[in-house]
Design an enzyme around this catalytic site. Structure first.
Site, PDB file in Angstrom:
ATOM      1  N   SER A 172       0.235   2.547  15.435  1.00  0.00           N
ATOM      2  CA  SER A 172       1.455   3.193  14.963  1.00  0.00           C
ATOM      3  C   SER A 172       2.080   3.998  16.101  1.00  0.00           C
ATOM      4  O   SER A 172       2.440   3.429  17.118  1.00  0.00           O
ATOM      5  CB  SER A 172       1.154   4.040  13.724  1.00  0.00           C
ATOM      6  N   GLU A 214       2.103  -3.573   5.721  1.00  0.00           N
ATOM      7  CA  GLU A 214       2.450  -2.327   6.427  1.00  0.00           C
ATOM      8  C   GLU A 214       3.204  -1.332   5.539  1.00  0.00           C
ATOM      9  O   GLU A 214       2.901  -0.146   5.495  1.00  0.00           O
ATOM     10  CB  GLU A 214       3.334  -2.634   7.645  1.00  0.00           C
ATOM     11  N   HIS A 239      -0.599  -0.166   6.106  1.00  0.00           N
ATOM     12  CA  HIS A 239      -0.489   0.397   7.451  1.00  0.00           C
ATOM     13  C   HIS A 239      -1.743   1.196   7.798  1.00  0.00           C
ATOM     14  O   HIS A 239      -2.131   2.104   7.064  1.00  0.00           O
ATOM     15  CB  HIS A 239       0.745   1.295   7.503  1.00  0.00           C
TER      16      HIS A 239
END
Length: 542
Positions: free
Chosen positions: A214, A332, A426
């Site tokens: 990320s 995600e 995610h």
């Protein structure tokens, strides 16, 4: 910082011989540290890698540490960098208790095999939107990864307004006339510390792999672009990274104000008439106030630390010429619903909006993201606009400069994850990568121990890449390099090699981004229902 000297190794061995079995001591060039023994792994936590610029020194590059005298205690993590403590909805990522925070937070942690000699180094940069997170999170514990024969280093870096603020007064006082990017400079300072000190812990400073997920994956791309980081790493891992439009220091770009203008507005919003007043504010109060005002930390195109937009740097082949492992997750957006636009009432409304926004691209878009299942299509659109397109772009651009690239699609789920509606969400790959299936944040779906073999495979792939530049795992399929057939590793119940990653996805977003770049329109999560009207065809696009 003093240069590394071979004598430091001898001193380290001498001190290690006199330390207790449970409290190993290493004499590094920056100073001696006492850690702990965890099985066959030595752990050293909370080691300062730079002088933190706090209070009146706030918003300056990190200063090198002077070697300390005596043996520093390195048995406990240092505090996290200051981050917003404002009340937010509890999410799957929320820790069990608030993290201890401080401006004095520029520390790193090391997990090293007891017998390490010139071992490869896995340098981990945590995620959290450049505004939260910490290297002390249990998920990032490096022991199981170190058991695979690598040295794991995890770091803290300045976050939010304290790490990423640009302001005309800050630029004016800088010898280089730039501001912002302080958190990125912290990451570079940590890499410099590793270069000068890691040999004392049994690591090879010439075999460093930078890795992150990320915002950590974003940071990996920043480091790949920045000429200031060149030579400090030899491989890169970018998980769920996003190559979006960046603010520029002194001018408006892609519909956004300059970073300095944002800083000026922020100062007015917190009623700070000058730089001295900003530096005089309590760090936590300032951080919380900036977050409430909507300050969004990001890397700044300043011509020095980040010379240009990432898309341009990678198009021009000016990024670090290193092998890359990169990928994204099928679900995600399931845990990041804030990034998805609100669903319309009907499928007809969805299709009408897409046709209005995408013009001659609409048929292709609707083939990828059909109206018949428009709620799922909305999630897939935001996923691909950020993470899918970036993954394939990274692989293509590294391959274009002659570097191997390895792509994965994380598509794994288990019953508790399915029950929460979070299939392959995610960051859900991270416990598998680090081998830490527990403990996890309270709202994280409880992971079954039966997934341990998959975690073992992930540990093998990631650590072998750090060792050799080729991901491989025992009793797991070979991972083909990305090439003309767009090979990738599909990781569902088990890994399997496949070809043709999401046909049409990359071409769709590349064409849209190309047109937007040509007319100065931003590209980020403003896709699908949130997209502006498609710009007209431009030279070199489509």
């Amino acid at each position: 910082m003093k240069p590394f000297r071979p004598a430091a190794i001898a001193a380290a061995l001498l001190l290690a011989g006199t330390a207790s079995a449970q409290e190993p001591v290493v004499a590094a060039p920056s100073g001696s540290v006492r850690g702990t023994r965890e099985g066959d792994i030595r752990a050293f936590k909370g080691i300062p890698y730079a002088v933190p610029p706090v209070g009146g020194m706030r918003w300056r590059p990190p200063a090198p540490m002077q070697p300390w005298q005596g043996v520093r205690d390195a048995r406990d993590f240092g505090p996290a960098c200051v981050q917003s403590q404002s009340k937010t909805p509890v999410s799957v990522y929320s820790p069990a208790a608030p993290l201890p925070v401080s401006e004095d937070c520029l520390t790193l942690n090391i997990w090293a095999p007891a017998d390490a000699k010139k071992a490869p180094v896995f340098f981990w940069i945590h995620g959290g939107a450049l505004s939260g997170g910490s290297s002390r999170e249990p998920m990032y514990d490096g022991r199981k990864m170190a058991e695979q024969g690598v040295i794991v280093v995890s770091i803290n870096y300045r976050l939010g307004v304290l790490g990423w603020l640009a302001h005309p007064a800050l630029s004016a006082e800088s010898p280089q006339k730039v501001s912002g990017n302080y958190g990125l400079l912290d990451q570079m300072a940590a890499l410099a510390w590793v270069k000068h000190n890691i040999a004392a812990f049994g690591g090879d400073p010439a075999r460093v792999t930078i890795a992150g997920e990320s915002a950590g994956g974003l940071s990996v791309m920043f480091l790949m672009e920045s000429p200031l980081a060149r030579g400090t790493f030899g491989k890169a891992i970018a998980q769920s990274a996003y190559m979006v439009a960046m603010p520029e220091l002194k001018k408006q770009a892609y519909g956004a104000p300059s970073a300095e203008a944002v800083g000026t507005m922020l100062a007015a919003g917190v009623q700070a008439p000058d730089l001295a007043a900003l530096r005089g504010m309590d760090a936590q109060t300032l951080t919380d106030s900036a977050a409430k005002l909507g300050f969004f930390p990001f890397g700044v195109v300043d011509g020095l630390v980040l010379p240009t937009q990432m898309v341009d740097a990678f198009d021009q082949g000016r990024q670090a010429p290193v092998p890359i492992l990169t990928g994204f997750n099928q679900g995600e957006i399931r845990s990041l619903m804030v990034l998805a636009p609100k669903a319309p009432a009907t499928a007809e409304d969805y299709e009408k909006s897409i046709r209005e926004k995408y013009g001659e691209f609409a048929d292709g878009f609707l083939k990828l993201y059909p109206a018949a299942d428009y709620k799922e299509s909305i999630l897939a659109t935001s996923r691909d606009a950020l993470y899918g397109w970036t993954t394939e772009r990274l692989a293509r651009k590294q391959a274009a400069i002659g570097q191997p690239a390895y792509v994965y699609l994380w598509d794994h789920g288990y019953p508790a994850m399915a029950a929460a509606g979070l299939h392959a969400f995610h960051a859900s790959e991270l416990p598998y990568v680090f081998g830490n299936l527990a403990p996890l944040p309270p709202k994280w779906p409880v992971m079954p121990e039966s997934d341990r073999p998959l975690s073992d495979a992930m540990l093998g792939y990631w650590t072998s890449f750090a060792k050799t530049g080729t991901p491989a795992a025992k009793d797991a399929p070979a991972w083909p390099a990305f090439g003309k057939d767009r090979d990738y590793l599909h990781i569902a119940d088990a890994p399997r090699a496949e070809r043709g990653l999401m046909p049409g996805m990359y071409d769709q977003y590349e064409a849209v981004v190309c047109r937007r770049r040509a007319v100065g329109v931003a590209w980020n999560w403003n896709a699908g229902l949130a997209a502006p009207k498609l710009p007209p065809k431009a030279p070199g696009c489509d």
